[in-house]
Design an enzyme around this catalytic site. Structure first.
Site, PDB file in Angstrom:
ATOM      1  N   CYS A 160       0.826  -1.217   0.000  1.00  0.00           N
ATOM      2  CA  CYS A 160       0.000   0.000   0.000  1.00  0.00           C
ATOM      3  C   CYS A 160       0.861   1.268   0.000  1.00  0.00           C
ATOM      4  O   CYS A 160       1.428   1.593  -1.036  1.00  0.00           O
ATOM      5  CB  CYS A 160      -1.011  -0.063   1.132  1.00  0.00           C
ATOM      6  N   HIS A 167      -3.260  -5.742   2.328  1.00  0.00           N
ATOM      7  CA  HIS A 167      -2.875  -5.953   3.724  1.00  0.00           C
ATOM      8  C   HIS A 167      -3.408  -7.317   4.153  1.00  0.00           C
ATOM      9  O   HIS A 167      -4.144  -7.968   3.408  1.00  0.00           O
ATOM     10  CB  HIS A 167      -3.521  -4.891   4.626  1.00  0.00           C
TER      11      HIS A 167
HETATM   12  N1  GLN Z   1      -1.949   6.860   2.149  1.00  0.00           N
HETATM   13  C1  GLN Z   1      -2.166   5.964   1.057  1.00  0.00           C
HETATM   14  C2  GLN Z   1      -3.555   6.065   0.429  1.00  0.00           C
HETATM   15  O1  GLN Z   1      -4.532   6.355   1.113  1.00  0.00           O
HETATM   16  C3  GLN Z   1      -1.847   4.551   1.499  1.00  0.00           C
HETATM   17  C4  GLN Z   1      -2.796   4.034   2.540  1.00  0.00           C
HETATM   18  C5  GLN Z   1      -2.356   2.716   3.152  1.00  0.00           C
HETATM   19  O2  GLN Z   1      -1.179   2.401   3.188  1.00  0.00           O
HETATM   20  N2  GLN Z   1      -3.304   1.956   3.678  1.00  0.00           N
HETATM   21  O3  GLN Z   1      -3.678   5.851  -0.758  1.00  0.00           O
END
Ligand code: GLN
Length: 238
Positions: A94, A192
């Protein structure tokens, strides 16, 4: 492989570690130990130098603010880039995916430079993608469907220097029907879970890259039950 331990690096878990992504390190370490292969986990935190001599580096998810801090830190202390250049395996989830790319935009309209280890550019999408994801990995990256959980606003577009990890069967992923990015031994995904706990074949793919040979499967009934339950939750009918 040499007798020396596989050195796993957990990259800035204090800023990149949403949804227990740091558990990916534990999974890799345990899967090596179960095969009687020594392995160590080294954590390095925000503000500390980045060691360049490890075998495998893991980056987890994070909010925009912490992701921006992490990217700036890793651009300044370039151990990860040196390690990748000599063939170390890098795995990002992510925010980890986004900052390994060429750049990412945040909702304040600012574009932040990434590390450029993946040819992947991210910008904020129209709506947050939240929920279960099922991905069919592309050729050579795994036969079984991958299960994970996503929560991100970013939409990621790959350039010619990266290929996707796979095709999205349920959920959003990159935003164009694909998920993740792969260049050489740098692999990243929106999933995740921790994703390597849910998908042992993906964990073993990364370990096989480190060790230079594919690893035989470890049959673990609980993991199969978890996978089946999560794949059903993602709407996948095996
Ligand atoms: N900040 C990033 C987004 O919202 C990644 C979010 C995350 O790692 N869950 O796209």
């Amino acid at each position: 492989m040499s007798e020396s331990a596989v050195r796993i690096g957990l990259v800035l878990p204090d800023v990149l570690g949403t949804y227990s992504d740091s558990g990916n390190a534990t999974v890799l370490c345990r899967r090596l130990h179960w095969r009687e292969i020594p392995a160590t986990i080294t954590e390095f935190h925000y503000g500390e130098p980045v060691p360049a001599g490890l075998d495998l580096y893991l980056l987890g998810g994070g909010e925009d603010e912490s992701q921006t801090l992490a990217a700036a830190h890793l651009r300044e202390h370039r151990g990860l880039q040196s390690a990748a250049a000599r063939g170390a395996v890098v795995f990002g989830v992510c925010a980890g995916l986004q900052l390994l790319g060429t750049g990412f935009g945040t909702t304040d309209g600012v574009r932040h430079e990434g590390l450029g280890l993946l040819d992947a550019e991210t910008s904020p999408g129209d709506r947050r993608a939240v929920g279960e994801v099922v991905v069919q990995a592309d050729q050579g990256l795994g036969a079984e469907p991958l299960t994970g959980f996503e929560n991100h606003l970013g939409v990621t577009t790959l350039g010619r220097g990266s290929r996707p990890l796979g095709r999205v069967l349920a959920g959003t992923g990159n935003g164009d029907g694909t998920d993740g990015a792969v260049t050489g031994r740098v692999l990243a995904t929106y999933l995740h879970g921790p994703v390597l706990a849910r998908n042992p074949a993906l964990a073993d793919l990364l370990l096989g890259w480190v060790l230079g040979a594919p690893l035989p499967a470890l049959p673990l009934a609980e993991v199969s039950a978890l996978r089946e339950e999560r794949l059903r939750a993602g709407g996948h009918r095996g």
